[in-house]
Design a protein around this motif. Structure first.
Motif, PDB file in Angstrom:
ATOM      1  N   GLY A   1       4.900   0.194  -7.514  1.00 10.14           N
ATOM      2  CA  GLY A   1       4.381  -0.679  -6.482  1.00 10.14           C
ATOM      3  C   GLY A   1       2.933  -0.355  -6.183  1.00 10.14           C
ATOM      4  O   GLY A   1       2.425   0.708  -6.552  1.00 10.14           O
ATOM      5  N   PRO A   2       2.238  -1.240  -5.506  1.00 12.00           N
ATOM      6  CA  PRO A   2       0.813  -1.014  -5.243  1.00 12.00           C
ATOM      7  C   PRO A   2       0.586   0.203  -4.365  1.00 12.00           C
ATOM      8  O   PRO A   2       1.441   0.588  -3.560  1.00 12.00           O
ATOM      9  N   ALA A   3      -0.573   0.818  -4.523  1.00 13.53           N
ATOM     10  CA  ALA A   3      -0.950   1.978  -3.710  1.00 13.53           C
ATOM     11  C   ALA A   3      -1.397   1.490  -2.342  1.00 13.53           C
ATOM     12  O   ALA A   3      -2.344   0.718  -2.222  1.00 13.53           O
ATOM     13  N   GLY A   4      -0.692   1.918  -1.294  1.00 15.85           N
ATOM     14  CA  GLY A   4      -1.004   1.470   0.056  1.00 15.85           C
ATOM     15  C   GLY A   4      -2.120   2.269   0.695  1.00 15.85           C
ATOM     16  O   GLY A   4      -2.236   3.480   0.497  1.00 15.85           O
ATOM     17  N   GLU A   5      -2.961   1.581   1.469  1.00 16.77           N
ATOM     18  CA  GLU A   5      -4.051   2.208   2.206  1.00 16.77           C
ATOM     19  C   GLU A   5      -4.017   1.717   3.649  1.00 16.77           C
ATOM     20  O   GLU A   5      -3.470   0.646   3.944  1.00 16.77           O
ATOM     21  N   MET A   6      -4.605   2.481   4.545  1.00 21.15           N
ATOM     22  CA  MET A   6      -4.717   2.067   5.941  1.00 21.15           C
ATOM     23  C   MET A   6      -6.048   2.543   6.504  1.00 21.15           C
ATOM     24  O   MET A   6      -6.576   3.576   6.087  1.00 21.15           O
ATOM     25  N   VAL A   7      -6.575   1.776   7.425  1.00 23.45           N
ATOM     26  CA  VAL A   7      -7.827   2.135   8.094  1.00 23.45           C
ATOM     27  C   VAL A   7      -7.558   2.188   9.588  1.00 23.45           C
ATOM     28  O   VAL A   7      -7.063   1.222  10.189  1.00 23.45           O
ATOM     29  N   LEU A   8      -7.859   3.311  10.180  1.00 22.50           N
ATOM     30  CA  LEU A   8      -7.702   3.492  11.619  1.00 22.50           C
ATOM     31  C   LEU A   8      -8.978   3.056  12.327  1.00 22.50           C
ATOM     32  O   LEU A   8     -10.078   3.479  11.968  1.00 22.50           O
ATOM     33  N   VAL A   9      -8.819   2.210  13.334  1.00 24.64           N
ATOM     34  CA  VAL A   9      -9.927   1.844  14.214  1.00 24.64           C
ATOM     35  C   VAL A   9      -9.560   2.355  15.601  1.00 24.64           C
ATOM     36  O   VAL A   9      -8.509   1.987  16.152  1.00 24.64           O
TER      37      VAL A   9
ATOM     38  N   TYR B   1      -6.222  11.557   8.297  1.00 21.14           N
ATOM     39  CA  TYR B   1      -4.779  11.826   8.280  1.00 21.14           C
ATOM     40  C   TYR B   1      -4.311  12.361   9.631  1.00 21.14           C
ATOM     41  O   TYR B   1      -3.305  11.901  10.193  1.00 21.14           O
ATOM     42  N   GLU B   2      -5.049  13.320  10.178  1.00 18.47           N
ATOM     43  CA  GLU B   2      -4.678  13.909  11.467  1.00 18.47           C
ATOM     44  C   GLU B   2      -4.805  12.883  12.591  1.00 18.47           C
ATOM     45  O   GLU B   2      -3.937  12.804  13.476  1.00 18.47           O
ATOM     46  N   ASP B   3      -5.886  12.092  12.589  1.00 20.84           N
ATOM     47  CA  ASP B   3      -6.104  11.118  13.662  1.00 20.84           C
ATOM     48  C   ASP B   3      -5.060  10.001  13.622  1.00 20.84           C
ATOM     49  O   ASP B   3      -4.597   9.540  14.677  1.00 20.84           O
ATOM     50  N   ILE B   4      -4.699   9.546  12.419  1.00 15.92           N
ATOM     51  CA  ILE B   4      -3.675   8.504  12.308  1.00 15.92           C
ATOM     52  C   ILE B   4      -2.343   9.026  12.811  1.00 15.92           C
ATOM     53  O   ILE B   4      -1.598   8.324  13.507  1.00 15.92           O
ATOM     54  N   ASN B   5      -2.032  10.259  12.483  1.00 13.45           N
ATOM     55  CA  ASN B   5      -0.761  10.827  12.935  1.00 13.45           C
ATOM     56  C   ASN B   5      -0.735  11.001  14.456  1.00 13.45           C
ATOM     57  O   ASN B   5       0.305  10.855  15.089  1.00 13.45           O
TER      58      ASN B   5
ATOM     59  N   SER C   1      -5.993   2.428  19.694  1.00 10.89           N
ATOM     60  CA  SER C   1      -6.063   2.566  18.237  1.00 10.89           C
ATOM     61  C   SER C   1      -5.309   1.436  17.562  1.00 10.89           C
ATOM     62  O   SER C   1      -4.319   0.918  18.101  1.00 10.89           O
ATOM     63  N   ALA C   2      -5.776   1.090  16.357  1.00 12.47           N
ATOM     64  CA  ALA C   2      -5.110   0.047  15.576  1.00 12.47           C
ATOM     65  C   ALA C   2      -5.248   0.375  14.097  1.00 12.47           C
ATOM     66  O   ALA C   2      -6.199   1.059  13.681  1.00 12.47           O
ATOM     67  N   LEU C   3      -4.294  -0.118  13.312  1.00  8.04           N
ATOM     68  CA  LEU C   3      -4.285   0.134  11.869  1.00  8.04           C
ATOM     69  C   LEU C   3      -4.426  -1.159  11.087  1.00  8.04           C
ATOM     70  O   LEU C   3      -3.641  -2.105  11.278  1.00  8.04           O
ATOM     71  N   VAL C   4      -5.412  -1.191  10.200  1.00  5.11           N
ATOM     72  CA  VAL C   4      -5.535  -2.265   9.213  1.00  5.11           C
ATOM     73  C   VAL C   4      -4.873  -1.766   7.935  1.00  5.11           C
ATOM     74  O   VAL C   4      -5.243  -0.711   7.413  1.00  5.11           O
ATOM     75  N   LYS C   5      -3.891  -2.506   7.428  1.00  2.27           N
ATOM     76  CA  LYS C   5      -3.159  -2.076   6.236  1.00  2.27           C
ATOM     77  C   LYS C   5      -3.441  -3.023   5.074  1.00  2.27           C
ATOM     78  O   LYS C   5      -3.576  -4.233   5.270  1.00  2.27           O
ATOM     79  N   PHE C   6      -3.511  -2.434   3.873  1.00  4.71           N
ATOM     80  CA  PHE C   6      -3.714  -3.241   2.666  1.00  4.71           C
ATOM     81  C   PHE C   6      -3.269  -2.433   1.460  1.00  4.71           C
ATOM     82  O   PHE C   6      -2.977  -1.235   1.549  1.00  4.71           O
ATOM     83  N   ASP C   7      -3.197  -3.115   0.319  1.00  8.09           N
ATOM     84  CA  ASP C   7      -2.808  -2.474  -0.938  1.00  8.09           C
ATOM     85  C   ASP C   7      -3.962  -2.544  -1.931  1.00  8.09           C
ATOM     86  O   ASP C   7      -4.775  -3.478  -1.895  1.00  8.09           O
ATOM     87  N   MET C   8      -4.009  -1.561  -2.808  1.00  6.01           N
ATOM     88  CA  MET C   8      -4.980  -1.591  -3.904  1.00  6.01           C
ATOM     89  C   MET C   8      -4.453  -2.507  -5.012  1.00  6.01           C
ATOM     90  O   MET C   8      -3.254  -2.516  -5.316  1.00  6.01           O
ATOM     91  N   ARG C   9      -5.328  -3.260  -5.615  1.00  5.19           N
ATOM     92  CA  ARG C   9      -4.938  -4.107  -6.740  1.00  5.19           C
ATOM     93  C   ARG C   9      -4.644  -3.265  -7.977  1.00  5.19           C
ATOM     94  O   ARG C   9      -5.142  -2.163  -8.119  1.00  5.19           O
ATOM     95  N   GLY C  10      -3.876  -3.827  -8.904  1.00 10.85           N
ATOM     96  CA  GLY C  10      -3.699  -3.213 -10.221  1.00 10.85           C
ATOM     97  C   GLY C  10      -2.747  -2.038 -10.228  1.00 10.85           C
ATOM     98  O   GLY C  10      -1.972  -1.809  -9.298  1.00 10.85           O
ATOM     99  N   ASP C  11      -2.821  -1.286 -11.317  1.00  9.24           N
ATOM    100  CA  ASP C  11      -1.932  -0.158 -11.563  1.00  9.24           C
ATOM    101  C   ASP C  11      -2.162   0.928 -10.518  1.00  9.24           C
ATOM    102  O   ASP C  11      -3.284   1.409 -10.358  1.00  9.24           O
TER     103      ASP C  11
ATOM    104  N   PHE D   1      -7.233   6.293   5.161  1.00 12.20           N
ATOM    105  CA  PHE D   1      -6.286   7.210   4.523  1.00 12.20           C
ATOM    106  C   PHE D   1      -5.249   6.371   3.787  1.00 12.20           C
ATOM    107  O   PHE D   1      -4.869   5.295   4.228  1.00 12.20           O
ATOM    108  N   GLY D   2      -4.801   6.909   2.648  1.00 15.28           N
ATOM    109  CA  GLY D   2      -3.765   6.207   1.885  1.00 15.28           C
ATOM    110  C   GLY D   2      -3.463   6.912   0.593  1.00 15.28           C
ATOM    111  O   GLY D   2      -3.990   8.003   0.319  1.00 15.28           O
TER     112      GLY D   2
END
Length: 743
Positions: free
Chosen positions: A60-68, A411-415, A117-127, A157-158
């Motif tokens: 499956g695609p590699a998931g990423e998230m951005v903390l604002v 990683y620490e801030d998102i947690n 705080s809020a999280l923007v989530k997305f996936d990387m394209r491709g393999d 982080f992702g």
């Protein structure tokens, strides 16, 4: 073998080069097959990965998230400035063309409880396997948003971004170590031999052995999968034993020539003595490395097999092509004299003869063997005692890489804002019909009970794949980055929630994956592997020493001394990395634990390398004893004549291992410090003080073999058959003749 190589030197050298080239060519054509995730971590984690693999869902695609996050407590996620920053993040990552499935926190309700705080989530394209190589533009885009919105914290982080940081650290660490190891080894050999050609021989042998094994390993990897880690450890061990074996052989050949033997006789004696010690040592090291095959962990099996192969190739090269090279070079082995480094004669510590320093130390040891044994043994036991409280753990991201890297802070801030969010558990549910009402009810019940019993703060997300009859539940763990609390949460899921929900439906399996599950399963597997690995290595090393020296006493003392060396290394690791004594010197403050895989790895490697020295020293003592010297005189001659070569070999290994202590990753630091400390202790306290003291106390009992063991095959060498050096009329050994062998 040595005599044949000396007589057929061009055939031996040509055959070796052909072997290296063919092995590399065949390996290149075959390609290397690496371990899979399920092989790396067995247990439930491996079962979950296999279910996903079989269903075609593992890639499956590699998931990423951005903390604002708002810097000011008065700014909330609903404010226009906050929304504008989130919108800028979404536009920036989309603009890279590398992402897909971008989700706004307002659509998926990914806003923290405090609203800051809020999280923007997305996936990387491709393999997903290549995503770490393609994530940098996305990281740069997110950093651009941070630069434009200074009143907010914008962090990414992702899977891809964290893996890129880890790969960069791991790759640069090992690359730096590999590039540093050869020059360090060559520099020390130059000092030891004082000649460029003599110094290059051990390095050349070690590197050609490594290159040949690289090709062979690629072929074998189609049966036993390999890894980058195994390749790096193979280089480390290959360099260590390759240099050692060549050093042992070359020093003995030099010594016999200085004693007055002609070059041909010197080569034959070196083959019969050091060559035999190399074979015994090599087989013992191979047996020790074989212990890693008992772990059932893919990386350990790969490391075990790779190191066994490189030791076997280095051992074979040492007793075949090395005599041929020495025969070809003759006196030219002394070419490339280093200015200011005179050729050391028989009295020099670096020369072929006896060491003045160790003769002085040994004199005191043999005068008071009981006191020396008590002091040295007591000191080693005292150093080893802290290891009783050794705490092993799979290091967290911040422990491994420190808290200064952006991805670690993210990683620490998102947690903190979303507990358990960065590394949730995954429950992989497999059923004959995933859409059956009883299965769906069980999944819903699991999600509810996970939160109700405090294992998860929620929400539990469910992704169903009806065609594959698989469902994946993503469960944030209460405890987040606190490893102990996260593991406690996972145990609640495994031991209470799952049996009461999914476990009541017939035909349903629900193994759990995720980083916490992987850590727990790996640690449990390592713990289960310790008894059989220790038992196998100790038992077979004992048997090999018994057969090689036909002495029950030698076999027993060998095991005890090597265990003392390993125990001391454990103690040093504990006080430095767990208790923090001197941790600042190696940049290891605040780690508080030893990485879980290291104790077993160190035991296998150190036991093998310790036996390397032990066999060489004891072989020389036994040789002197068989020639008619008393045990006391044999100990004195054996220790002092081997001290120079053992010291040179140990200095090389300590220097190479110490390089790893300077690397950025804590696991590499721990490995380097543990290996360097153990080798240093082994070559000085063990071989220079404790071994001669114990052997002196035992006296003739060193050679004790019970009558009921006389049936054992005699694998010893008849040292009395070695010709003494020629003696001139004045009673002084004749000088070595010019190199007739080289002609």
């Amino acid at each position: 073998m040595g005599g044949w190589s000396a007589r057929h030197r061009w055939t031996a050298v040509g055959g070796w080069l052909l072997f290296v080239v063919l092995a590399l060519a065949i390996g290149s054509m075959a390609g290397r097959v690496d371990v899979t995730d399920s092989e790396e971590v067995p247990g439930e984690f491996g079962q979950a990965v296999r279910i996903l693999d079989d269903a075609g869902l593992s890639n499956g695609p590699a998931g990423e998230m951005v903390l604002v996050r708002a810097a000011s407590g008065s700014v909330k996620a609903t404010d226009p400035a906050f929304r504008a920053t989130v919108g800028d993040v979404i536009s920036a990552v989309k603009g890279t063309g590398e992402v897909t499935s971008v989700q706004s926190p307002y659509d998926i309700k990914a806003v923290s409880e405090d609203g800051r705080s809020a999280l923007v989530k997305f996936d990387m394209r491709g393999d997903p396997d290549t995503a770490p190589d393609r994530v940098q533009p996305v990281v740069d885009a997110v950093q651009g948003v941070q630069d434009r919105h200074g009143d907010f914290t914008v962090e990414q982080f992702g899977e891809a971004s964290s893996q890129k940081v880890f790969d960069d650290a791991f790759g640069s660490d090992f690359q730096r170590a590999e590039y540093s190891a050869l020059p360090v080894a060559l520099g020390i050999l130059l000092i030891a031999f004082g000649a460029l050609v003599a110094a290059l021989l051990p390095v050349a042998l070690a590197m050609t052995a490594f290159l040949a094994t690289t090709g062979l390993v690629a072929v074998v990897s189609h049966t036993v999968h390999m890894s980058d880690t195994a390749n790096s450890v193979m280089l480390l061990v290959g360099l260590a034993v390759g240099v050692d074996y060549c050093l042992f052989y070359l020093r003995r050949e030099r010594e016999e020539r200085e004693a007055g033997h002609d070059p041909q006789t010197a080569l034959r004696i070196a083959a019969a003595t050091s060559g035999r010690a190399i074979l015994v040592s090599g087989v013992t090291v191979i047996v020790a490395m074989a212990g890693m095959l008992f772990t059932g962990i893919g990386d350990f099996k790969a490391m075990g097999l790779a190191t066994m192969m490189v030791v076997a190739v280095a051992m074979f090269g040492s007793v075949t092509v090395l005599p041929a090279l020495l025969s070809l070079l003759g006196e030219r082995v002394e070419k490339g004299r280093v200015p200011f480094l005179r050729r050391r004669g028989r009295g020099g510590s670096g020369g072929s003869g006896e060491s003045r320093f160790w003769r002085a130390v040994l004199g005191g040891v043999l005068r008071r063997p009981a006191l020396s044994a008590a002091v040295a043994g007591g000191a080693l036991i005292a150093i080893a005692l802290p290891a009783v409280g050794l705490n092993t753990a799979n290091l967290t991201l911040s422990q491994e890489l420190g808290d200064k890297l952006p991805v670690v802070r993210a990683y620490e801030d998102i947690n903190t804002a979303f507990p358990g969010g960065p590394e949730p558990a995954q429950v992989v549910v497999k059923a004959s019909d995933i859409s059956a009402p009883e299965v769906r009810r069980a999944i819903d019940a699991f999600s509810h009970e996970a939160v109700a019993k405090g294992a998860s703060p929620g929400p539990v997300e469910t992704e169903t794949h009806p065609k594959e009859n698989v469902a994946v539940l993503t469960v944030p763990l209460t405890g987040g980055t606190d490893e102990n609390k996260a593991e406690a949460s996972l145990r609640i899921l495994r031991d209470q929630v799952r049996p009461d929900t999914l476990g009541k439906v017939a035909g349903v399996s629900a193994p759990m994956a995720g980083s916490t599950a992987a850590s727990m399963d790996f640690t449990d597997k390592i713990g289960d592997a310790v008894p059989p690995v220790f038992a196998f290595v100790v038992a077979f090393a004992f048997l090999l020493m018994l057969l090689s020296f036909r002495s029950l006493t030698i076999a027993l003392t060998s095991i005890v001394l090597n265990l003392l060396s390993v125990g001391a290394a454990y103690g040093i690791l504990t006080v430095v990395f767990q208790h923090g004594w001197g941790a600042g010197l190696v940049g290891a403050e605040g780690v508080g634990a030893i990485v879980a895989w290291l104790p077993l790895f160190l035991f296998v490697i150190l036991f093998g390398l310790s036996m390397d020295y032990h066999v060489f020293v004891v072989s020389r003592i036994r040789e002197a004893r068989m020639r008619g010297l008393s045990t006391q005189d044999a100990i004195r001659q054996g220790i002092t004549t081997t001290a120079g070569v053992v010291t040179s070999a140990a200095v090389i290994m300590v220097a190479v291992f110490a390089i790893f202590g300077t690397l950025s990753m804590q696991s590499m630091k721990q490995m380097g410090v543990g290996l360097a400390a153990a080798v240093l202790i082994d070559a000085t306290v063990i071989r220079g003080i404790l071994l001669p003291a114990v052997m002196s106390l035992l006296g003739e009992r060193n050679w004790y073999l019970p009558s009921w063991l006389n049936w054992l095959p005699d694998m010893t060498h008849d040292e009395t058959a070695i010709a003494p050096p020629p003696v001139r009329p004045d009673g002084v050994p004749a000088p070595a003749e010019p190199s007739g062998v080289g002609r």
